[in-house]
Write a protein that holds these residues in place. Structure first.
Motif, mmCIF file in Angstrom:
data_model
loop_
_atom_site.group_PDB
_atom_site.id
_atom_site.type_symbol
_atom_site.label_atom_id
_atom_site.label_comp_id
_atom_site.label_asym_id
_atom_site.label_seq_id
_atom_site.Cartn_x
_atom_site.Cartn_y
_atom_site.Cartn_z
ATOM 1 N N THR A 54 -5.795 -5.581 -9.770
ATOM 2 C CA THR A 54 -5.454 -4.328 -9.103
ATOM 3 C C THR A 54 -4.161 -4.543 -8.331
ATOM 4 O O THR A 54 -4.018 -5.536 -7.626
ATOM 5 C CB THR A 54 -6.594 -3.907 -8.163
ATOM 6 O OG1 THR A 54 -7.807 -3.839 -8.938
ATOM 7 C CG2 THR A 54 -6.336 -2.572 -7.535
ATOM 8 N N ASP A 62 4.541 3.285 -1.048
ATOM 9 C CA ASP A 62 3.261 3.999 -1.047
ATOM 10 C C ASP A 62 2.554 3.715 0.275
ATOM 11 O O ASP A 62 1.810 2.739 0.386
ATOM 12 C CB ASP A 62 2.400 3.543 -2.230
ATOM 13 C CG ASP A 62 1.053 4.236 -2.279
ATOM 14 O OD1 ASP A 62 0.800 5.154 -1.469
ATOM 15 O OD2 ASP A 62 0.231 3.855 -3.131
ATOM 16 N N LYS A 66 -2.321 2.906 -2.328
ATOM 17 C CA LYS A 66 -3.268 3.310 -3.380
ATOM 18 C C LYS A 66 -3.396 2.196 -4.426
ATOM 19 O O LYS A 66 -2.396 1.716 -4.955
ATOM 20 C CB LYS A 66 -2.759 4.581 -4.045
ATOM 21 C CG LYS A 66 -3.591 5.059 -5.193
ATOM 22 C CD LYS A 66 -2.943 6.249 -5.871
ATOM 23 C CE LYS A 66 -3.643 6.514 -7.190
ATOM 24 N NZ LYS A 66 -2.891 7.454 -8.014
ATOM 25 N N ARG A 68 -3.718 0.440 -7.911
ATOM 26 C CA ARG A 68 -3.251 0.834 -9.247
ATOM 27 C C ARG A 68 -3.756 -0.160 -10.276
ATOM 28 O O ARG A 68 -3.770 -1.353 -10.019
ATOM 29 C CB ARG A 68 -1.725 0.862 -9.286
ATOM 30 C CG ARG A 68 -1.116 1.798 -8.272
ATOM 31 C CD ARG A 68 0.353 1.494 -8.068
ATOM 32 N NE ARG A 68 0.865 2.215 -6.942
ATOM 33 C CZ ARG A 68 1.846 3.099 -6.998
ATOM 34 N NH1 ARG A 68 2.453 3.323 -8.136
ATOM 35 N NH2 ARG A 68 2.246 3.720 -5.925
ATOM 36 N N ASN A 70 -3.543 -1.100 -14.592
ATOM 37 C CA ASN A 70 -2.908 -0.860 -15.879
ATOM 38 C C ASN A 70 -4.004 -0.692 -16.920
ATOM 39 O O ASN A 70 -4.706 -1.643 -17.243
ATOM 40 C CB ASN A 70 -1.986 -2.030 -16.254
ATOM 41 C CG ASN A 70 -1.257 -1.776 -17.549
ATOM 42 O OD1 ASN A 70 -1.558 -0.847 -18.284
ATOM 43 N ND2 ASN A 70 -0.284 -2.619 -17.833
#
Length: 76
Positions: A54, A62, A66, A68, A70
């Motif tokens: 992550t 940001d 948050k 993210r 893939n």
């Protein structure tokens, strides 16, 4: 959402081996050369969450940090 295939990627220790991280699948993520360099030379971070890599952008990019993932080459 990098689409590089695994054969064009480098293995990256999520918890760096120099800081006690083990060399194992549970502590590794495949990153293309660009993203591997970005993780090492910028404020981007990668952690394992429920066994999945992550990514977190720098707070200036940001402020909410948050998480993210893939999903392009995901096996999960």
């Amino acid at each position: 959402m990098c689409g590089r295939p695994p054969k064009q990627c480098d293995a990256h220790h999520v918890h760096h081996w120099a800081n006690g991280g083990d060399t194992s699948v549970k502590n590794a993520v495949l990153l293309c050369r660009h993203h591997h360099t970005l993780i090492h030379q910028s404020e981007w971070e990668v952690t394992m969450v429920h066994g999945l890599p992550t990514f977190y952008a720098p707070s200036w990019l940001d402020p909410d940090q948050k998480p993210r993932r893939n999903l392009v080459n995901s096996v999960a």
